[in-house]
Write a protein that holds these residues in place. Structure first.
Motif, PDB file in Angstrom:
ATOM      1  N   LEU A  95      48.315  31.637  44.454  1.00 15.06           N
ATOM      2  CA  LEU A  95      46.958  32.018  44.808  1.00 15.06           C
ATOM      3  C   LEU A  95      45.994  31.647  43.695  1.00 15.06           C
ATOM      4  N   LEU A  97      42.473  33.276  42.320  1.00 15.07           N
ATOM      5  CA  LEU A  97      41.594  34.428  42.464  1.00 15.07           C
ATOM      6  C   LEU A  97      40.326  34.267  41.656  1.00 15.07           C
ATOM      7  N   GLN A 101      37.858  39.173  42.438  1.00 15.16           N
ATOM      8  CA  GLN A 101      39.127  39.542  43.068  1.00 15.16           C
ATOM      9  C   GLN A 101      40.150  40.023  42.033  1.00 15.16           C
ATOM     10  N   GLN A 102      40.134  39.421  40.861  1.00 15.14           N
ATOM     11  CA  GLN A 102      41.015  39.884  39.793  1.00 15.14           C
ATOM     12  C   GLN A 102      40.683  41.322  39.400  1.00 15.14           C
ATOM     13  N   VAL A 105      42.149  43.533  42.060  1.00 19.54           N
ATOM     14  CA  VAL A 105      43.609  43.603  41.926  1.00 19.54           C
ATOM     15  C   VAL A 105      43.989  44.560  40.800  1.00 19.54           C
ATOM     16  N   VAL A 153      45.164  37.198  49.111  1.00 21.31           N
ATOM     17  CA  VAL A 153      44.792  38.243  48.168  1.00 21.31           C
ATOM     18  C   VAL A 153      44.989  39.635  48.761  1.00 21.31           C
TER      19      VAL A 153
END
Length: 500
Positions: A95, A97, A101-102, A105, A153
């Protein structure tokens, strides 16, 4: 004639112990020796603590997983321009990211931990510590499967949330289990195993994460909760919980398994029963706050968790890579491994010292050294901001301060708040009290992470001055308000908390 006397004597002995234990079919529940020659074994207590603390290893791998993984799956500017939704990358089947998005996560784990910690104490009081650990290990397994085979994701979000649930739960259940199986003489040493194995999990990620791809790393992490689940099938429930449920014979068997066949279970069970008799069978959350000893224990536990996070440990770890990169002569990856090794070794030292030096002196030492280290980091950054030329001569200072900070945290505020959390409460309120303490810890993780960014925007030196001030407060609080609990029984600790 002599043989007949022996047979009659054995028959009378068998009848007596059968009446006491109510189970003539299970010889392991009986004391083989008189109290004067009884002998306890600590081997299985350590074994049981290590097995339950495999949950701490799993939590450590979850906490540090993002460190080596994010560099492998970070989206470049061209990725972001060309991809409207995240899809598997054709080059590495992985993926990519965005920064946003990180962040999500990363945030899913502490969010899940809040949901995991809240019900775990209640569930542990309903079905037992061992069965709760089994149930809450399942999200660990499902999470690593989700992450290992993620192709979007969304699977990472779900996996990290599930892993947070298990992490938060084991922060509650493992200290409860350990505190209820340990002899008083080794309760402190066993209590530090949770933090020790947590740091081992972190070190595992630091080392292996630099050698393999992130999906391979995730599959290797899956092995740990599987081993944990297998190990839990062989462990007994805690004698405290069994006695609380009126299962005296099963509690006797559990003590024999944990303390050895030649332990004096009659005496041990009587001590536990006396402690239980001082409390109600089932306490509500209002009882936690209405009882002076329970209320004071909760205040101490919550404050220790607060001080643990307001040492700025997460902020210092976050800032560490920048320090190492700025040094030019040090490899950040290697330095990260070195710091991980230091954490493990010093937490091990703490487990050896805690029954000799005691909890209070290690906490005071820990916060005192961290106060100085953080103040020195603040002074260095202040000097660097106003006089960078003079600061170059002290390039070695931040590295020294970080190493000393990690050392002092690892011997005190790293393991001891988790260990003391398990010994400050009686069984009737322990589940609720431990859940609230763990929730406070994760709330502080959220708040400190956000606060660090806000303070750093004011100035790079401000966070260190801020956290140094809180460590000074922690030193004063422990020195004045906290009593040593080393070597004290549960009733003695409750007597102190109750003001007697």
């Amino acid at each position: 004639m002599d043989s007949e006397k022996v047979v009659r004597a054995m028959a009378r002995w068998w009848q007596t112990v059968s009446q006491e234990d109510g189970d003539s079919r299970n010889p392991i529940t009986y004391d083989l020796l008189q109290e004067s020659v009884a002998k306890n074994s600590k081997t299985r207590q350590y074994l049981a603590a290590i097995i339950i603390c495999l949950g701490a290893v799993a939590a450590g791998t979850a906490l540090s997983w993002t460190s080596p993984v994010f560099p492998q799956i970070s989206a470049t500017a061209s990725d972001i321009a060309n991809i409207t939704k995240l899809t598997p990358d054709s080059a590495d089947d992985g993926l990519k990211l965005t920064n946003s998005q990180q962040t999500w996560v990363s945030s899913m784990l502490p969010l899940g931990a809040l949901f995991g910690a809240l019900p775990s104490g209640y569930v542990a009081d309903m079905i037992g510590r061992r069965y709760t650990a089994m149930v809450m290990d399942v999200p660990f397994i499902l999470a690593w499967i989700s992450i290992s085979f993620a192709n979007s994701v969304g699977w990472l979000y779900m996996g990290r949330f599930l892993i947070g649930i298990s992490t938060g739960s084991f922060c509650v259940v493992a200290p409860m289990y350990i505190s209820e199986i340990a002899e008083t003489s080794i309760r402190g040493s066993l209590g530090t195993l949770f933090q020790l194995l947590l740091t081992i999990g972190i070190l595992f990620i630091y080392v292996v994460g630099n050698l393999v791809a992130w999906k391979t790393l995730s599959l290797l992490c899956l092995v740990i909760p599987i081993l944990l689940l297998i190990g839990l099938f062989f462990l007994p429930e805690t004698p405290v919980y069994l006695l609380k449920r009126g299962k005296r014979s099963e509690a006797n068997s559990a003590l024999k398994w944990l303390w050895g066949d030649y332990c004096n279970t009659t005496s041990a069970i009587q001590v536990i029963q006396n402690d239980l008799d001082q409390t109600g069978a089932d306490a509500s959350i209002t009882d936690l706050f209405s009882n002076r000893a329970s209320r004071k224990g909760l205040v101490i536990s919550v404050l220790l968790m607060f001080f643990q996070q307001f040492s700025g440990i997460n902020a210092v770890i976050f800032f560490m890579n920048q320090i190492f990169e700025a040094s030019k002569s040090l490899d950040p990856g290697l330095c990260t491994i070195v710091v991980g090794v230091v954490q493990v070794l010093m937490t091990l030292v703490s487990s050896l010292l805690i029954e000799k030096a005691g909890r209070k002196i290690l906490l005071v030492f820990s916060s005192s050294v961290m106060t100085v280290c953080l103040a020195m980091l603040g002074a260095f950054n202040t000097l660097q901001k106003h006089n960078p030329e003079n600061a170059k001569a002290l390039d070695w200072l931040p590295l020294l301060c970080i190493v000393l900070f990690i050392v002092s945290f690892s011997v005190g505020y790293g393991p001891i708040p988790w260990m003391m959390m398990g010994e400050l409460f009686m069984p009737d309120v322990k589940g609720t009290a431990v859940s609230l303490s763990v929730m406070m810890n994760w709330v502080c993780v959220f708040f400190v992470t956000w606060l660090f960014g806000q303070l750093k925007s004011v100035g790079p030196d401000v966070p260190f001055w801020f956290f140094s001030g809180w460590m000074a407060v922690a030193t004063a609080y422990v020195a004045i308000a906290l009593q040593e609990t080393k070597g004290k029984t549960a009733s003695q600790i409750q007597s102190w908390l109750g003001g007697h």
